[in-house]
Design a protein around this motif. Structure first.
Motif, short mmCIF file in Angstrom:
data_model
loop_
_atom_site.label_atom_id
_atom_site.label_comp_id
_atom_site.label_asym_id
_atom_site.label_seq_id
_atom_site.Cartn_x
_atom_site.Cartn_y
_atom_site.Cartn_z
N GLN A 102 -40.07 3.27 -9.13
CA GLN A 102 -38.68 3.38 -9.53
C GLN A 102 -38.57 2.71 -10.89
O GLN A 102 -39.49 2.03 -11.32
N CYS A 103 -37.50 2.93 -11.58
CA CYS A 103 -37.37 2.36 -12.93
C CYS A 103 -37.31 0.84 -12.84
O CYS A 103 -36.43 0.27 -12.20
N ASP A 105 -36.92 -1.20 -15.39
CA ASP A 105 -35.86 -1.64 -16.32
C ASP A 105 -36.28 -2.61 -17.42
O ASP A 105 -35.89 -2.44 -18.56
N CYS A 399 -39.58 2.32 -17.81
CA CYS A 399 -39.50 2.26 -16.36
C CYS A 399 -40.80 1.83 -15.71
O CYS A 399 -40.85 1.62 -14.50
#
Length: 431
Positions: A102-103, A105, A399
């Motif tokens: 998942q990203c 960030d 990401c």
């Protein structure tokens, strides 16, 4: 009236209690009645204890030892702490890559996720000789062992690592370097042929060459030309008296000397093969104290434009400390979607062990920049600071998805570096 009625009942209870030697409470009685019964019981207990010379307090009046409480409490803390420590160290669940697909960030999250999957590569290589099928390493001064450093990263649980092919075969890294190596190889072959005779046993080739290397010679057109030229200058202007008689005597003497010298047969250059070869290649993990794990080269890309190769640990098992391998199924394979201005994050070992070594072990580093040029299908350019040692480092997007494998840059100017796009990994590595 009520008290008189209750007295016979209490008398019966006392008798019953004496017969059965135990107390039964009726919780339906009033608090006052219960209190009176307790007082009678206490007096009876004390009287009985006095008769046996023992004083026994009712259970309700016993006090707990505070030292025992502290001791047992401390023991419980130690036991629980030990269980927690060893449980974390040996029984902690292994986080799978799917948990972080998942990203992420931030740069820090990308670093924390993959720092243990990125390794420092140490490659030692040198010159080898094969004569009549007998192979051995050359240890003469011109054939000193070379050591380079690079970066690699785990892509499965079987100890497979992706890096650059030039880290695995540095002698083929560029045309200029290759030309220099080929010249050295040619000179070494001629020197060996000038001293090694056919009567030397194969097991003694290595030691014989090392002992006689100073007497070896290699033909050099430029130096030969200079020597002849100097000789002609020294002889210029000198007058020589010659006679046919002197020349005849000299020729006869030379012939006699040559005939008296035992002629030896030398091994032909055609039977001598000189080449470069890996001596040892190993990797060190992030946070390790220079504990090098031996590897073997598994595969190199056939296309010279794809600077990729595969290493594998000899035990074929990715270390347990690698919580997350770099998942190739999560990599960006549509390289045309990577646009200039987008973030690029690299985790690697620029300058090799010199920069990686710290007082607490080897530490991997993080550098970031931006994509600065669109992909041409093989490589992509970015502005990440990089240098020797970072070859083979993974490059991620914001990401945490793999977008490239770092492979080259401009030494004179920082910020112009290139990576092989992630989709090309699948040309050499099959999941």
């Amino acid at each position: 009236m009520n008290n008189e009625k209750n007295e016979p009942d209490n008398s019966l209870d006392s008798q019953s209690s004496g017969e059965q030697s135990q107390q039964h409470y009726d919780f339906s009685q009033s608090p006052n009645s219960l209190s009176e019964n307790s007082k009678i019981d206490s007096v009876e207990n004390i009287s009985l204890a006095e008769e046996t010379n023992q004083v026994t307090l009712p259970a309700e009046t016993k006090k707990k030892n505070p030292y025992k409480i502290a001791f047992y409490g401390l023991g419980a803390v130690v036991i629980l702490g030990s269980v927690a420590f060893f449980g974390y160290k040996y029984m902690k669940p292994k986080v799978t890559p799917a948990a972080i697909n998942q990203c992420l960030d931030t740069d820090t999250k990308v670093y924390d996720a993959y720092k243990n999957a990125v390794v420092l590569i140490k490659h030692q290589y040198g010159y080898f000789v094969k004569i009549n099928g007998k192979e051995f390493q050359l240890t003469v001064p011109e054939a000193a062992v070379q050591t380079i450093y690079g970066t690699g990263f785990f892509v499965d649980t079987e100890g497979s690592l992706i890096t650059n092919s030039h880290v695995l075969q540095p002698w083929n890294s560029n045309e200029k370097e290759n030309e220099k190596i080929q010249t050295n190889i040619s000179n070494m072959k001629m020197k060996i042929a000038s001293i090694l005779t056919t009567d030397i046993n194969e097991d003694g080739f290595e030691s014989f060459i090392l002992r006689n290397w100073e007497n070896a010679s290699a033909y050099d057109e430029e130096s030969s030309y200079v020597e002849n030229d100097l000789e002609s200058e020294e002889n210029a202007g000198e007058e020589f008296v010659s006679s046919s008689e002197y020349q005849t005597d000299t020729a006869i003497a030379a012939t006699d000397i040559a005939a008296s010298i035992q002629q030896k047969e030398y091994i032909s250059e055609e039977n001598i093969e000189v080449y470069m070869k890996t001596i040892e290649i190993s990797v060190a993990l992030h946070d390790s104290n220079e504990e090098w794990l031996s590897c073997d080269i598994a595969k190199l890309a056939d296309d010279k434009n794809i600077d990729l190769g595969i290493l594998q640990l000899r035990d074929k098992k990715t270390p347990e400390s690698v919580a997350n391998i770099i998942d190739l199924n999560n990599a960006i394979t549509e390289d045309q979607s990577l646009k200039p201005g987008e973030k690029a994050i690299m985790i690697g070992y620029p300058l090799g062990v010199d920069l990686a070594q710290t007082n607490t072990g080897i530490k991997v580093q993080l550098y970031n920049g931006q994509i600065s040029k669109e992909s041409d299908g093989n490589k992509i350019q970015y502005s990440i600071t990089s240098t020797h040692g970072a070859s083979g480092a993974p490059v991620f997007n914001k990401c945490g998805q793999l977008i490239a494998v770092n492979f080259s840059g401009v030494d004179e100017i920082q910020g112009f570096n290139f990576g092989i796009v992630a989709k090309q990994i699948h040309t050499i590595f099959k999941n």
